[in-house]
Design a protein around this motif. Structure first.
Motif, PDB file in Angstrom:
ATOM      1  N   ILE A  62      13.360   8.461  -8.416  1.00  0.00           N
ATOM      2  CA  ILE A  62      13.225   9.864  -7.993  1.00  0.00           C
ATOM      3  C   ILE A  62      14.511  10.639  -8.295  1.00  0.00           C
ATOM      4  CG2 ILE A  62      13.082  11.368  -5.962  1.00  0.00           C
ATOM      5  CD1 ILE A  62      10.399  10.399  -6.536  1.00  0.00           C
ATOM      6  N   VAL A  63      15.644  10.049  -7.918  1.00  0.00           N
ATOM      7  CA  VAL A  63      16.923  10.724  -8.160  1.00  0.00           C
ATOM      8  C   VAL A  63      17.083  10.984  -9.662  1.00  0.00           C
ATOM      9  CG1 VAL A  63      19.426  10.459  -8.094  1.00  0.00           C
ATOM     10  CG2 VAL A  63      18.041   9.820  -6.107  1.00  0.00           C
ATOM     11  N   GLY A  64      16.815   9.952 -10.480  1.00  0.00           N
ATOM     12  CA  GLY A  64      16.945  10.108 -11.931  1.00  0.00           C
ATOM     13  C   GLY A  64      16.049  11.213 -12.461  1.00  0.00           C
ATOM     14  N   ALA A  65      14.794  11.217 -12.027  1.00  0.00           N
ATOM     15  CA  ALA A  65      13.839  12.185 -12.557  1.00  0.00           C
ATOM     16  C   ALA A  65      14.199  13.614 -12.144  1.00  0.00           C
ATOM     17  CB  ALA A  65      12.430  11.832 -12.098  1.00  0.00           C
ATOM     18  N   GLU A  98       0.823  -1.207   0.000  1.00  0.00           N
ATOM     19  CA  GLU A  98       0.000   0.000   0.000  1.00  0.00           C
ATOM     20  C   GLU A  98       0.865   1.268   0.000  1.00  0.00           C
ATOM     21  OE1 GLU A  98      -3.941   0.436   2.248  1.00  0.00           O
ATOM     22  OE2 GLU A  98      -2.402   0.938   3.716  1.00  0.00           O
ATOM     23  N   LEU A  99       1.897   1.255   0.847  1.00  0.00           N
ATOM     24  CA  LEU A  99       2.759   2.442   0.924  1.00  0.00           C
ATOM     25  C   LEU A  99       3.522   2.654  -0.376  1.00  0.00           C
ATOM     26  CD1 LEU A  99       4.113   2.162   4.580  1.00  0.00           C
ATOM     27  CD2 LEU A  99       2.341   3.689   3.683  1.00  0.00           C
ATOM     28  N   LEU A 100       3.981   1.561  -0.978  1.00  0.00           N
ATOM     29  CA  LEU A 100       4.717   1.700  -2.237  1.00  0.00           C
ATOM     30  C   LEU A 100       3.817   2.220  -3.348  1.00  0.00           C
ATOM     31  CD1 LEU A 100       6.912  -1.473  -1.968  1.00  0.00           C
ATOM     32  CD2 LEU A 100       7.782   0.793  -2.580  1.00  0.00           C
ATOM     33  N   ILE A 101       2.588   1.726  -3.372  1.00  0.00           N
ATOM     34  CA  ILE A 101       1.665   2.214  -4.396  1.00  0.00           C
ATOM     35  C   ILE A 101       1.413   3.704  -4.189  1.00  0.00           C
ATOM     36  CG2 ILE A 101      -0.699   2.068  -5.275  1.00  0.00           C
ATOM     37  CD1 ILE A 101      -0.591  -0.936  -4.545  1.00  0.00           C
ATOM     38  N   ARG A 102       1.217   4.083  -2.908  1.00  0.00           N
ATOM     39  CA  ARG A 102       0.982   5.504  -2.627  1.00  0.00           C
ATOM     40  C   ARG A 102       2.150   6.358  -3.097  1.00  0.00           C
ATOM     41  NH1 ARG A 102      -1.387   5.810   3.555  1.00  0.00           N
ATOM     42  NH2 ARG A 102      -3.223   4.526   3.211  1.00  0.00           N
ATOM     43  N   ALA A 103       3.364   5.946  -2.747  1.00  0.00           N
ATOM     44  CA  ALA A 103       4.540   6.761  -3.073  1.00  0.00           C
ATOM     45  C   ALA A 103       4.678   6.916  -4.581  1.00  0.00           C
ATOM     46  CB  ALA A 103       5.792   6.113  -2.490  1.00  0.00           C
ATOM     47  N   ASN A 104       4.544   5.803  -5.317  1.00  0.00           N
ATOM     48  CA  ASN A 104       4.712   5.888  -6.761  1.00  0.00           C
ATOM     49  C   ASN A 104       3.598   6.703  -7.412  1.00  0.00           C
ATOM     50  OD1 ASN A 104       7.091   4.182  -7.896  1.00  0.00           O
ATOM     51  ND2 ASN A 104       6.271   2.958  -6.219  1.00  0.00           N
ATOM     52  N   ALA A 105       2.382   6.563  -6.900  1.00  0.00           N
ATOM     53  CA  ALA A 105       1.275   7.319  -7.476  1.00  0.00           C
ATOM     54  C   ALA A 105       1.454   8.819  -7.220  1.00  0.00           C
ATOM     55  CB  ALA A 105      -0.059   6.831  -6.910  1.00  0.00           C
ATOM     56  N   ALA A 159      12.235  -2.676  -3.380  1.00  0.00           N
ATOM     57  CA  ALA A 159      11.282  -1.836  -4.111  1.00  0.00           C
ATOM     58  C   ALA A 159      11.486  -0.362  -3.779  1.00  0.00           C
ATOM     59  CB  ALA A 159       9.851  -2.266  -3.792  1.00  0.00           C
ATOM     60  N   TRP A 160      11.774  -0.079  -2.490  1.00  0.00           N
ATOM     61  CA  TRP A 160      12.017   1.320  -2.111  1.00  0.00           C
ATOM     62  C   TRP A 160      13.303   1.843  -2.731  1.00  0.00           C
ATOM     63  CZ3 TRP A 160       8.395   4.399  -0.711  1.00  0.00           C
ATOM     64  CH2 TRP A 160       7.314   3.934   0.031  1.00  0.00           C
ATOM     65  N   LEU A 161      14.283   0.953  -2.883  1.00  0.00           N
ATOM     66  CA  LEU A 161      15.523   1.361  -3.534  1.00  0.00           C
ATOM     67  C   LEU A 161      15.227   1.768  -4.988  1.00  0.00           C
ATOM     68  CD1 LEU A 161      18.663   1.547  -3.653  1.00  0.00           C
ATOM     69  CD2 LEU A 161      18.627  -0.811  -4.508  1.00  0.00           C
ATOM     70  N   GLY A 172      16.045   2.067 -11.796  1.00  0.00           N
ATOM     71  CA  GLY A 172      15.022   2.070 -10.756  1.00  0.00           C
ATOM     72  C   GLY A 172      13.745   1.395 -11.231  1.00  0.00           C
ATOM     73  N   ALA A 173      13.339   1.715 -12.463  1.00  0.00           N
ATOM     74  CA  ALA A 173      12.113   1.126 -13.004  1.00  0.00           C
ATOM     75  C   ALA A 173      12.287  -0.384 -13.162  1.00  0.00           C
ATOM     76  CB  ALA A 173      11.769   1.773 -14.343  1.00  0.00           C
ATOM     77  N   LEU A 174      13.479  -0.795 -13.589  1.00  0.00           N
ATOM     78  CA  LEU A 174      13.727  -2.220 -13.762  1.00  0.00           C
ATOM     79  C   LEU A 174      13.595  -2.950 -12.425  1.00  0.00           C
ATOM     80  CD1 LEU A 174      14.488  -4.341 -15.818  1.00  0.00           C
ATOM     81  CD2 LEU A 174      16.886  -3.932 -15.308  1.00  0.00           C
ATOM     82  N   ILE A 175      14.057  -2.307 -11.367  1.00  0.00           N
ATOM     83  CA  ILE A 175      13.910  -2.912 -10.040  1.00  0.00           C
ATOM     84  C   ILE A 175      12.425  -3.098  -9.721  1.00  0.00           C
ATOM     85  CG2 ILE A 175      14.205  -2.476  -7.558  1.00  0.00           C
ATOM     86  CD1 ILE A 175      16.918  -1.260  -8.202  1.00  0.00           C
ATOM     87  N   GLY A 176      11.628  -2.096 -10.039  1.00  0.00           N
ATOM     88  CA  GLY A 176      10.187  -2.206  -9.822  1.00  0.00           C
ATOM     89  C   GLY A 176       9.598  -3.398 -10.560  1.00  0.00           C
ATOM     90  N   VAL A 177      10.043  -3.583 -11.795  1.00  0.00           N
ATOM     91  CA  VAL A 177       9.526  -4.687 -12.590  1.00  0.00           C
ATOM     92  C   VAL A 177       9.940  -6.031 -11.970  1.00  0.00           C
ATOM     93  CG1 VAL A 177       9.614  -5.789 -14.853  1.00  0.00           C
ATOM     94  CG2 VAL A 177       9.503  -3.305 -14.692  1.00  0.00           C
ATOM     95  N   ILE A 178      11.170  -6.094 -11.477  1.00  0.00           N
ATOM     96  CA  ILE A 178      11.638  -7.340 -10.849  1.00  0.00           C
ATOM     97  C   ILE A 178      10.817  -7.641  -9.585  1.00  0.00           C
ATOM     98  CG2 ILE A 178      13.606  -8.419  -9.668  1.00  0.00           C
ATOM     99  CD1 ILE A 178      15.418  -6.802 -11.629  1.00  0.00           C
TER     100      ILE A 178
END
Ligand code: HEM
Ligand code: CU
Ligand code: CU
Lengths: 184, 575
Positions: free
Chosen positions: B123-126, B33-40, B115-117, B164-170
């Protein structure tokens, strides 16, 4: 529901709705038609992009363009070279080669063609990528430094045509222009 | 705090916090839930920034306004592309992947720390990319074609974001494994999860292409490599650029199914067909990157035809299938809900006041009619020459990625906020209108840019009057009109976008709390208990409304296709 596991564990044995099946067939046949139409246009159509390309250094290409511009430069009654807003006008022989160079920020030189005649265009860039956009005909090509693209063009109407650049090429991109004049 | 039921899964011995969602009955794990919130939240922030840039760009391209000076225009345009196409879309997609795995399957999220990493890297990249662009020495457009060179930070920022996105996919894939191992669901995964899996598989391919091209380019910008082949760059870059669009398509189509399920109780007409259509994206998509290269020198016609037709038309076929099965599933469900009169009562009585539903349906229609049809035209070898790099191209992809993907993601957000943030949507009377305002604007910018493109107006161009050019070409008054109408539509789109951001931020911060007993939703979900039949088409064998819609679509498609061939046949001959 699409957010629940299929209620029927053997979902792959469910029948396909007849409307779905019909639509799949139509979509497939239409795709097939579009595929063959592209190929067919190579035989029945007069507009197919040439794939003839040569690797060349930017210096070599620049030399070729300059030689071409010298040889066929249009002269006025006094023997002075004719320019269109500072760009020399060049009239290649009917059926001959035409060289156009893109650079920051112009298409060089200006070209005079005869309506209904075919010319072999050689297009390349000497610095960044540019977009050769012939207006209002709307023929649009990518131009790379180091690649000489050769295509045969046949103007079908007389008039004054513009070449715009439609590949972003830096801060002067919107000033990059060129001219092709087609006479009867 | 929000945990109603504290769960304890024995296999790993660790403690995980679960609550049961009172609206859907699903188990929701705390870190998911927290990860979804942060990414959204990150997604919405970058949409706000990128959308503002979009408005500035459109107002500059309105010849009568020409808001920004040239250098700022190109800078802001670079920022617009990066913020909306990469950051908004991909943050949202990561949130969606976590939703489609952990929440839909009722599982915990695998390796939340990892996932937080990933989130942190993104975030850093963007942020770094925005810094590099705003600093002014990376105005290269998000495509960054060599030999134009950006500052090395720019490439590095994109690489960090991609990692970072690749980590999310993994983490998504790992969560699927966890869900399976811990038996959190029965039988096959739901269709929405299946669609998300296709999106994730394509994402792996996409990010790999991205690495293959961006890493050498970065080394080049550092002076470690002497040059980058311009044509090779484009081929590999579009291996990333095109397939990333396919991620978007797979993602927003999954959302169409999800929203149809949650708002009207729709079930796929047949699981088999819808899943097969998703699979086709994986099989036939990648090489379709060729349709970005149809006007390049040095690539053979055979290569272009094979890669744009065989590969692409099967993917197009897959989209056409979804284009039938989604409205078909809605029609079947609505007929089951009792709206059986005539051909279209199911549609006229649909929940048009629910922004999730209206956004979804407009996304469906505009993606098909605007984005889809024009994409096929642009992807036809010979027709491409008519609009390559004109502003027709941004017109087309604002039909796919704005009117299609972005509108679908917005619609989904109206469901994610109550379910995951547990806050209700504020100002429902206003929220109801938001998708219409944004949809109107998005449809408008797409159509008017396409109109200007057919008149030859170039893309990424500050001044079509070409005031400082030696041999200025004079565009027709109609072209100016189109660019003006585009500016007006942009104001609508930006208003709709701003409204979205305010409503969502407002709801997250000040919305009525939903974790209290007896709380009700402003935009209620469909009551699942009413769904009785085995699969969507069982009770309703006739879908006359959907058949009419797809017939109109198909006729439009054929007509527009041949109009373009007619236009092509009349221009100068070339071969
Ligand atoms: C307020 C809403 C928006 C407006 C008014 C808007 C307007 C525009 C305009 C006028 C252009 C410039 C075309 C050109 O000069 O070549 C553009 C480019 C672009 N837009 Fe948007 N846009 C909006 C939202 C979005 C969204 C949500 C996305 C993606 C999800 C998006 C993706 C892009 C991309 C990728 C480009 C191309 C940038 C480039 O050529 O490098 N736009 N937009
Ligand atoms: Cu240029
Ligand atoms: Cu340019």
């Amino acid at each position: 529901m699409a957010i629940n596991a299929p209620t029927n564990r053997l979902w792959w044995k469910e029948p396909i709705h007849s409307i779905e099946l019909g639509w799949i067939i139509i979509a497939f046949l239409w795709g097939l038609f579009m595929f063959f139409f592209m190929i067919a246009w190579h035989f029945i159509g007069d507009q197919n992009l040439s794939t003839e390309t040569y690797r060349i250094t930017t210096d070599q290409f620049q030399e070729k363009v300059e030689a071409f511009a010298d040889e066929y430069a249009v002269k006025d009654a006094n023997g002075e070279a004719v320019e269109i807003n500072g760009t020399p006008l060049v009239a290649p022989p009917v059926g001959g080669d035409v060289y156009i160079l893109g650079r920051l920020w112009e298409w060089w030189p200006a070209i005079e063609l005869k309506k209904g005649q075919s010319y072999r265009f050689h297009i390349s860039s000497v610095d960044w990528q540019h977009g050769f956009s012939l207006q209002p005909v709307n023929i649009n090509l990518s131009v790379h430094p180091g690649l000489e693209h050769v295509l045969t063009l046949t103007p079908t109407k007389a008039g004054e045509y513009g070449i715009v650049c439609n590949e972003f090429c830096g801060i002067g991109h919107h000033t990059m222009s060129g001219v092709i004049r087609v006479v009867e | 705090m929000t945990a109603i039921e504290i769960g304890h899964i024995g296999t790993s011995g660790a403690q995980y916090q679960y609550r049961t969602c009172k609206f859907t009955g699903r188990r929701v794990e705390r870190s998911a839930e927290l990860l979804i919130r942060a990414n959204a939240v990150a997604a919405v922030v970058f949409l706000a920034v990128g959308g503002l840039f979009g408005l500035l760009v459109a107002l500059t391209r309105w010849p009568a306004v020409q808001l920004l000076p040239a250098d700022w225009f190109y800078l802001v345009l670079t920022g617009h592309g990066a913020n909306v196409l990469l950051f908004w879309i991909i943050f949202f997609e990561i949130a969606l992947l976590y939703f489609a795995s952990a929440v839909i399957l009722g599982s915990r999220i695998a390796t939340p720390k990892f996932a937080w990493l990933g989130f942190l890297l993104m975030i850093v990249g963007a942020v770094m990319a925005n810094y590099a662009v705003l600093k002014g020495d990376s105005t290269v457009m998000f495509t960054s074609y060599p030999p134009m060179l950006a500052e090395h930070w720019f490439y590095l920022s994109l690489i960090l974001f991609a990692v970072g996105a690749l980590i999310g996919v993994i983490v998504f894939f790992a969560t699927l494994v966890v869900a399976k191992a811990e038996n959190t669901y029965n039988g096959s995964v739901p269709l929405v999860t299946f669609g998300a899996i296709t999106a994730a598989i394509i994402a792996v391919f996409t990010l790999a292409s991205g690495a293959i091209i961006l890493v050498p380019t970065w080394l080049w910008s550092l002076g470690l490599i002497s040059g980058i082949d311009t044509l090779m760059y484009k081929i590999v870059w579009w291996g990333m650029g095109h397939s990333s669009q396919q991620i978007n398509v797979a993602a927003h189509i999954s959302i169409w199914y999800a929203i149809a399920a949650m708002t009207v109780g729709a079930k796929p007409l047949s699981e088999k067909v819808s899943r097969f259509a998703f699979l086709m994206y994986i099989l036939f998509l990648q090489l379709a990157s060729a349709h970005h290269l149809l006007a390049e020198p040095g690539l053979s016609s055979a290569w272009k035809i094979v890669n744009t037709s065989y590969m692409m038309y099967l993917a197009v076929m897959a989209s056409m299938i979804h284009g039938l099965t989604v409205p078909g599933a809605v029609e079947a469900a609505q007929r089951r809900n009792g709206y059986t009169r005539g051909w279209f009562e199911w549609l006229t009585k649909a929940p048009w006041g629910n922004p999730a539903f209206s956004g979804m349906f407009m996304s469906l229609v505009m993606f098909g009619f605007i984005g889809g049809i024009t994409g096929v035209i642009l992807g036809t070898e010979q027709l491409n020459v008519l609009m390559h790099n004109t502003i027709y191209v941004p017109g087309h992809f604002h039909g796919t990625v704005v009117a299609g993907t972005t509108l679908a993601f917005m619609a989904m957000t109206y469901i994610v906020v109550p379910l995951i943030f547990q806050r209700d949507i504020i100002l429902p009377g206003l929220a109801k209108w938001q998708p219409y305002i944004f949809g109107l604007g998005a449809g408008g910018i797409s159509l008017f840019m396409m109109g200007a493109g057919t008149l030859g107006v170039p893309r990424r161009h500050w001044d079509i009057a070409m005031t400082d050019a030696a041999n200025a070409y004079e565009f027709s008054p109609a072209a100016y009109l189109m660019m003006g109408l585009n500016g007006i539509s942009a104001i609508f789109a930006a208003t709709g976008g701003l409204l979205f951001v305010l409503l969502i931020v407002g709801s997250v911060l000040f919305g009525r709390r939903l974790d209290v007993p007896g709380a009700k939703l402003n935009f209620p979900l469909h009551d699942d208990s009413k769904v009785v039949s085995q699969y969507g088409s069982e009770a309703t064998f006739k879908l006359p409304g959907t058949v009419t819609l797809v017939t109109i679509f198909f006729l439009t498609f054929i007509l527009y296709y041949f109009v373009n061939w007619k236009y092509l046949s009349e221009i100068w001959q070339f071969n």
